[in-house]
Design a protein around this motif. Structure first.
Motif, mmCIF file in Angstrom:
data_model
loop_
_atom_site.group_PDB
_atom_site.id
_atom_site.type_symbol
_atom_site.label_atom_id
_atom_site.label_comp_id
_atom_site.label_asym_id
_atom_site.label_seq_id
_atom_site.Cartn_x
_atom_site.Cartn_y
_atom_site.Cartn_z
ATOM 1 N N GLU A 155 0.871 -1.161 -0.054
ATOM 2 C CA GLU A 155 -0.009 0.109 0.197
ATOM 3 C C GLU A 155 0.871 1.086 -0.040
ATOM 4 N N CYS A 156 2.093 1.139 -0.417
ATOM 5 C CA CYS A 156 3.004 2.317 -0.617
ATOM 6 C C CYS A 156 3.611 2.428 -2.000
ATOM 7 N N LEU A 157 3.701 3.638 -2.612
ATOM 8 C CA LEU A 157 4.506 3.707 -3.799
ATOM 9 C C LEU A 157 5.790 3.409 -3.671
ATOM 10 N N GLY A 215 6.548 8.302 4.795
ATOM 11 C CA GLY A 215 7.532 7.699 3.849
ATOM 12 C C GLY A 215 8.896 7.596 4.410
ATOM 13 N N ALA A 216 9.555 6.577 3.533
ATOM 14 C CA ALA A 216 10.971 6.274 4.176
ATOM 15 C C ALA A 216 11.916 5.835 2.786
ATOM 16 N N ILE A 217 13.176 6.143 3.315
ATOM 17 C CA ILE A 217 14.064 5.778 2.213
ATOM 18 C C ILE A 217 15.191 4.422 2.840
ATOM 19 N N ARG A 218 15.492 3.604 1.981
ATOM 20 C CA ARG A 218 16.517 2.792 2.275
ATOM 21 C C ARG A 218 17.556 2.537 1.125
ATOM 22 N N ARG A 233 9.858 4.900 -0.424
ATOM 23 C CA ARG A 233 8.534 4.596 -0.244
ATOM 24 C C ARG A 233 7.785 5.887 0.243
ATOM 25 N N LEU A 234 6.560 5.814 -0.578
ATOM 26 C CA LEU A 234 5.703 6.944 -0.200
ATOM 27 C C LEU A 234 4.315 6.157 0.104
ATOM 28 N N PRO A 235 3.625 6.589 1.325
ATOM 29 C CA PRO A 235 2.343 6.141 1.756
ATOM 30 C C PRO A 235 1.257 6.767 0.664
#
Length: 235
Positions: A155-157, A215-218, A233-235
């Motif tokens: 459910e995230c882009l 959102g988050a990065i990795r 990742r973007l919700p």
């Protein structure tokens, strides 16, 4: 303790100076792009040097844009965060247009994967800045191929920039974790890295929120090509 007038003026002066520098670097990058269009190593002896100059000017321009965006975010509570429903296909085309000359000049193939009709809410300018930085970084790691893929995961882009290089060193992977923890790793004089790109990317990711998710990065190694992978990742 009262702040002196100079303490308020200095950040504004530095921001104004960075903005002027960004404009000058943008003009230089545009000029190099025009010179490289239609040129090749066979027709232009300085082609490799010009391609390297374009890569470096784009890196510098990215850093200045990120610095200004972070200044606005920290220094001005009314930062214009522009969340809009956007068609992923149009977004991908904009990213491709911004990096095409650089990749062609370095002999790098860009492969894309996405549903062009997918619509998602995000700040287009900020996310283009994040993805552009990731692609410029991948240029430094890849052998000859970069994958730019977008899809919906949990459910995230999920936006992925992957390369077929040797993979990120452990220090880079650790810096990605630190950025998401709110720690700016500072300047690494061995690699000439300021850490600004990861910090900027993590802040942009966190600004995107939906239903108590952020959102988050990795950074990771593997992906479709077995090299380095930047994931947003973007919700």
């Amino acid at each position: 303790m009262n702040e002196s007038p100079g303490s308020n003026e200095l950040p504004l002066f530095l921001a104004s100076t960075a903005h002027d520098m960004k404009n000058s670097v943008s003009v230089l990058a545009g000029t190099l792009e025009k010179l490289l269009v239609g040129a090749s190593p066979e027709t232009e002896a300085a082609y490799p040097q010009m391609a390297h100059m374009l890569y470096q000017t784009k890196r510098l321009n990215d850093n200045l844009i990120q610095l200004l965006a972070l200044y606005k975010q920290v220094g001005k509570p009314d930062y214009p965060f522009d969340l809009q429903p956007l068609q992923v296909g149009d977004f991908v085309e904009q990213v491709i247009a911004s990096v095409r000359v650089l990749l062609d000049s370095r002999g790098i193939t860009l492969e894309t994967e996405c549903d062009p009709n997918l619509v998602w809410h995000f700040d287009e300018d900020l996310v283009i800045g994040v993805v552009g930085h990731a692609i410029n970084n991948a240029v430094n790691y890849t052998h000859d191929k970069i994958r730019f893929a977008i899809g919906v995961v949990d459910e995230c882009l999920e936006i992925r920039v992957e390369d077929n290089g040797r993979g990120y060193p452990q220090a880079m992977l650790d810096a990605g974790v630190s950025a998401m923890s709110g720690i700016h790793s500072g300047v690494n004089f061995l690699t000439n890295s300021t850490g600004l790109g990861l910090y900027f990317s993590s802040e942009v990711a966190k600004m995107h929120k939906h239903r108590q998710r952020s959102g988050a990065i990795r950074l990771e190694n593997g992906g479709a090509y077995g090299g380095g992978c930047f994931v947003l990742r973007l919700p």
